[in-house]
Design a protein around this motif. Structure first.
Motif, PDB file in Angstrom:
ATOM      1  N   TYR A  60       5.800 -10.814  -2.338  1.00  0.00           N
ATOM      2  CA  TYR A  60       5.441  -9.947  -3.294  1.00  0.00           C
ATOM      3  C   TYR A  60       4.189 -10.081  -4.152  1.00  0.00           C
ATOM      4  CZ  TYR A  60      10.024  -7.817  -3.466  1.00  0.00           C
ATOM      5  OH  TYR A  60      11.369  -7.130  -3.191  1.00  0.00           O
ATOM      6  N   THR A 106       4.822  -5.287  -2.949  1.00  0.00           N
ATOM      7  CA  THR A 106       4.630  -6.341  -2.011  1.00  0.00           C
ATOM      8  C   THR A 106       2.956  -6.164  -1.666  1.00  0.00           C
ATOM      9  OG1 THR A 106       4.916  -4.858  -0.124  1.00  0.00           O
ATOM     10  CG2 THR A 106       6.894  -5.837  -0.794  1.00  0.00           C
ATOM     11  N   GLU A 107       2.705  -7.520  -0.923  1.00  0.00           N
ATOM     12  CA  GLU A 107       1.283  -7.365  -0.597  1.00  0.00           C
ATOM     13  C   GLU A 107       0.925  -6.431   0.368  1.00  0.00           C
ATOM     14  OE1 GLU A 107       0.348 -11.551   0.596  1.00  0.00           O
ATOM     15  OE2 GLU A 107       0.685 -12.186  -1.596  1.00  0.00           O
ATOM     16  N   ASP A 108       1.780  -6.319   1.457  1.00  0.00           N
ATOM     17  CA  ASP A 108       1.500  -5.163   2.416  1.00  0.00           C
ATOM     18  C   ASP A 108       1.474  -3.575   1.707  1.00  0.00           C
ATOM     19  OD1 ASP A 108       1.942  -6.879   4.412  1.00  0.00           O
ATOM     20  OD2 ASP A 108       4.023  -6.455   4.730  1.00  0.00           O
TER      21      ASP A 108
END
Length: 62
Positions: free
Chosen positions: A2, A10-12
């Protein structure tokens, strides 16, 4: 992992918005629908934005 726990981002997800053209922390937060929270994510999002910036073009030698 996260990037923002308050908003479960999230980082994605952040990277996807950067790849789609978000080029600042503010633009990423807007694209993710993030409202004001604790603010602990700002540093991480900013770092991800910097990672997503293209490398400067090499200077042409003459």
């Amino acid at each position: 992992m996260y990037a923002c726990v308050c908003h479960a981002v999230t980082e994605d997800e952040v990277r996807e918005h950067i790849a789609s053209g978000a080029c600042s922390t503010r633009e990423v937060r807007r694209a993710c629908g993030m409202r004001a929270g604790c603010g602990s994510c700002i540093r991480r999002i900013s770092s991800l934005v910097r990672e997503g910036e293209p490398a400067p073009a090499p200077a042409l030698g003459g």
